[in-house]
Design a protein around this motif. Structure first.
Motif, PDB file in Angstrom:
ATOM      1  N   ALA A  93      24.206   5.873 -21.839  1.00 43.22           N
ATOM      2  CA  ALA A  93      23.339   4.939 -22.572  1.00 43.22           C
ATOM      3  C   ALA A  93      22.348   4.216 -21.674  1.00 43.22           C
ATOM      4  CB  ALA A  93      24.199   3.918 -23.315  1.00 43.22           C
ATOM      5  N   GLN A  94      22.656   4.136 -20.362  1.00 45.77           N
ATOM      6  CA  GLN A  94      21.770   3.419 -19.448  1.00 45.77           C
ATOM      7  C   GLN A  94      21.097   4.349 -18.446  1.00 45.77           C
ATOM      8  OE1 GLN A  94      23.945   0.133 -17.679  1.00 45.77           O
ATOM      9  NE2 GLN A  94      24.426  -0.772 -19.668  1.00 45.77           N
ATOM     10  N   ALA A  95      21.216   5.652 -18.652  1.00 42.34           N
ATOM     11  CA  ALA A  95      20.872   6.555 -17.542  1.00 42.34           C
ATOM     12  C   ALA A  95      19.987   7.742 -17.929  1.00 42.34           C
ATOM     13  CB  ALA A  95      22.157   7.061 -16.893  1.00 42.34           C
ATOM     14  N   PHE A 115      24.037   9.082 -25.662  1.00 41.52           N
ATOM     15  CA  PHE A 115      22.895   8.271 -25.237  1.00 41.52           C
ATOM     16  C   PHE A 115      22.593   7.211 -26.286  1.00 41.52           C
ATOM     17  CE2 PHE A 115      22.162  12.040 -22.706  1.00 41.52           C
ATOM     18  CZ  PHE A 115      21.562  11.561 -21.541  1.00 41.52           C
ATOM     19  N   SER A 116      22.096   6.079 -25.852  1.00 45.46           N
ATOM     20  CA  SER A 116      21.549   5.056 -26.748  1.00 45.46           C
ATOM     21  C   SER A 116      20.045   4.997 -26.534  1.00 45.46           C
ATOM     22  CB  SER A 116      22.153   3.686 -26.418  1.00 45.46           C
ATOM     23  OG  SER A 116      21.373   2.658 -27.019  1.00 45.46           O
ATOM     24  N   PHE A 117      19.315   4.827 -27.632  1.00 44.23           N
ATOM     25  CA  PHE A 117      17.874   4.567 -27.520  1.00 44.23           C
ATOM     26  C   PHE A 117      17.556   3.176 -28.054  1.00 44.23           C
ATOM     27  CE2 PHE A 117      18.139   9.278 -28.444  1.00 44.23           C
ATOM     28  CZ  PHE A 117      17.993   9.677 -27.122  1.00 44.23           C
ATOM     29  N   GLY A 120      15.714  -1.720 -25.631  1.00 40.14           N
ATOM     30  CA  GLY A 120      15.649  -2.151 -24.239  1.00 40.14           C
ATOM     31  C   GLY A 120      16.070  -1.109 -23.220  1.00 40.14           C
ATOM     32  N   LYS A 121      16.514   0.073 -23.664  1.00 38.38           N
ATOM     33  CA  LYS A 121      16.962   1.097 -22.714  1.00 38.38           C
ATOM     34  C   LYS A 121      15.754   1.785 -22.059  1.00 38.38           C
ATOM     35  CE  LYS A 121      21.087   0.064 -23.778  1.00 38.38           C
ATOM     36  NZ  LYS A 121      22.363   0.544 -24.220  1.00 38.38           N
ATOM     37  N   ASN A 122      15.996   2.557 -21.000  1.00 38.30           N
ATOM     38  CA  ASN A 122      14.870   3.223 -20.305  1.00 38.30           C
ATOM     39  C   ASN A 122      14.071   4.103 -21.264  1.00 38.30           C
ATOM     40  OD1 ASN A 122      16.309   2.092 -18.174  1.00 38.30           O
ATOM     41  ND2 ASN A 122      15.654   3.692 -16.754  1.00 38.30           N
ATOM     42  N   ASN A 134      22.796   5.371 -33.417  1.00 37.26           N
ATOM     43  CA  ASN A 134      22.777   4.442 -32.281  1.00 37.26           C
ATOM     44  C   ASN A 134      23.701   4.974 -31.186  1.00 37.26           C
ATOM     45  OD1 ASN A 134      25.556   3.386 -32.822  1.00 37.26           O
ATOM     46  ND2 ASN A 134      24.573   2.665 -34.691  1.00 37.26           N
ATOM     47  N   GLY A 135      23.764   4.244 -30.079  1.00 38.55           N
ATOM     48  CA  GLY A 135      24.548   4.704 -28.941  1.00 38.55           C
ATOM     49  C   GLY A 135      26.048   4.650 -29.175  1.00 38.55           C
ATOM     50  N   LEU A 136      26.498   3.586 -29.846  1.00 40.32           N
ATOM     51  CA  LEU A 136      27.931   3.483 -30.141  1.00 40.32           C
ATOM     52  C   LEU A 136      28.386   4.694 -30.944  1.00 40.32           C
ATOM     53  CD1 LEU A 136      30.680   2.061 -30.400  1.00 40.32           C
ATOM     54  CD2 LEU A 136      29.743   0.734 -32.294  1.00 40.32           C
TER      55      LEU A 136
HETATM   56  C1  LIG Z   1      23.647   0.170 -24.948  1.00 38.61           C
HETATM   57  C2  LIG Z   1      24.947   0.745 -24.593  1.00 38.61           C
HETATM   58  C3  LIG Z   1      25.797   1.349 -25.546  1.00 38.61           C
HETATM   59  C4  LIG Z   1      25.582   1.247 -27.013  1.00 38.61           C
HETATM   60  O1  LIG Z   1      24.350   1.632 -27.496  1.00 38.61           O
HETATM   61  P1  LIG Z   1      23.807   1.036 -28.882  1.00 38.61           P
HETATM   62  O2  LIG Z   1      22.650   1.921 -29.188  1.00 38.61           O
HETATM   63  O3  LIG Z   1      23.424  -0.372 -28.632  1.00 38.61           O
HETATM   64  O4  LIG Z   1      24.891   1.162 -29.891  1.00 38.61           O
HETATM   65  C5  LIG Z   1      26.937   1.980 -25.103  1.00 38.61           C
HETATM   66  N1  LIG Z   1      27.282   2.001 -23.796  1.00 38.61           N
HETATM   67  C6  LIG Z   1      26.519   1.401 -22.857  1.00 38.61           C
HETATM   68  C7  LIG Z   1      26.946   1.474 -21.431  1.00 38.61           C
HETATM   69  C8  LIG Z   1      25.341   0.745 -23.228  1.00 38.61           C
HETATM   70  O5  LIG Z   1      24.607   0.134 -22.290  1.00 38.61           O
END
Ligand SMILES: *Cc1c(COP(=O)(O)O)cnc(C)c1O
Length: 368
Positions: free
Chosen positions: A162-164, A183-185, A188-190, A58-60
């Protein structure tokens, strides 16, 4: 009702391709570390213009594994400080904590909601090891200014991207704008999977290698463990889905930009402050955030007009109980933004009628 982000409709844009990809994985019988993950990693690294991509859970964890890898390599000192924006999603701060490091908050500019060279420079100390810039809402942080600020200091410049996905600065994409990026996938992300997923992107071979090991039980060879690692892996199903979606990311980002242009041209209400687009390509419009002194009344007005809106984010990290002992108490810009921000629907499956409805509702809002 105009929904904020109807995931079924967005996924339906891919027709049968998602099901076909999932069926291929099902039939292969391989769900962890097979060819799908490798293929997606190669494609996403290339898309970003970086040398390596390491898929993670995940993104975290993309962010925390990135920081832990630098610690492992001795390039970040344990317990040192990492500068983060005061107005980000809490995951940015949590990643720093998870890596045994100390978050230090830099305030954003009111106009862009992004940190600036001046605000970061104010919080640098002799203990700063990295600046973790966030491309909030899908707009790239001023990476060239930050790079200039940090030049020769030995302080790493990292991206929370994560948003870009696909956002760029002077032709260089997020993921290749600093030393490394997370990056997060999240769906709901792009670029969203059908569950949790994330990736670390870098052109630093040594970092990528350590991150890959750390995220796989500290192991590069089965049953040989050099590091006390964790289990944070991208799986085959998500990788196959992401590869399908990556093919159309640019097209979908362009549709988001088109919707944003229509909002920027069509919304003419002095009670709403509109976001800035930046230079072409700089903003991929993960979130279209407007600001208003009357935010709660504005949200209610949209709701009464049949339009769902969200708030990103209602409370900054330093006011959360999780950071109750955080020493920086005076972060007025993050606090003001949290009270004024409102996110309007924006996604590639939006219809013209929906776009017009949002513009109409924004323009019919009156002060309470
Ligand atoms: C979504 C997000 C994360 C975390 O991503 P997850 O996949 O939900 O763990 C981290 N930083 C930002 C700015 C995000 O928007």
């Amino acid at each position: 009702m105009v929904p904020y982000f109807p995931l079924q409709r967005v996924n339906a844009l891919f027709g049968n391709e998602l099901l076909e990809a999932m069926e291929r994985v099902l039939k292969s019988g391989r769900f962890i570390r097979g060819g799908e993950v490798e293929r997606f990693e190669t494609e996403f690294a290339k898309f970003c213009g970086a040398g390596f991509c390491v898929g993670v859970g995940n993104g975290l964890e993309a962010l925390s594994v990135m920081l832990k890898s630098y610690v492992e390599l001795g390039r970040i000192k344990p317990g040192s400080e990492v500068v983060v924006p005061s107005n980000t999603f809490i995951a940015t701060w949590l990643a720093v904590k998870l890596a045994g490091l100390v978050p230090v908050a830099a305030e954003p500019e009111l106009g862009t909601s992004l940190v600036s060279r001046a605000s970061v420079s104010k919080v640098l100390t002799e203990h700063t090891s990295a600046v973790l810039a966030v491309h909030l809402y899908g707009r790239v942080a001023p990476m060239d200014d930050l790079k200039a600020l940090l030049a020769g200091s030995g302080i790493l410049l990292l991206e929370d991207a994560a948003q870009a996905h696909g956002a760029s600065l002077a032709g260089t994409r997020a993921g290749a704008l600093g030393d490394a990026a997370g990056f997060s996938f999240y769906p709901g992300k792009n670029l969203g999977a059908l569950g949790d997923a994330g990736a670390l992107v870098t052109s630093d071979a040594e970092l990528a290698e350590v991150a890959r090991r750390l995220a796989n039980y500290g192991s590069s060879k089965k049953y040989v463990h050099d590091l006390a690692g964790e289990n944070s892996r991208l799986d085959e199903l998500q990788a196959a889905v992401l590869a399908v979606k990556l093919n159309r990311l640019e097209e979908h980002n362009l549709r988001r930009a088109e919707i944003a242009s229509r909002y920027l041209a069509g919304i003419k209400n002095p009670l709403l402050r509109l976001p800035e687009a930046g230079e072409p390509g700089e903003h991929v419009w993960h979130i279209f955030a407007v600001h208003s002194k009357h935010r709660d009344a504005l949200k209610a007005h949209f709701e009464n007009s049949g339009i769902e809106t969200l708030i990103h984010y209602p409370k900054p990290p330093h006011l959360q109980k999780a950071f109750a002992t955080f020493p920086q108490k005076d972060l007025p810009i993050a606090e003001a933004l949290a009270l004024e921000t409102l996110s309007l629907p924006i996604h590639p499956a939006m219809t013209d009628t929906e776009i017009e409805a949002v513009i109409g509702a924004a323009n019919s809002f009156e002060a309470p």
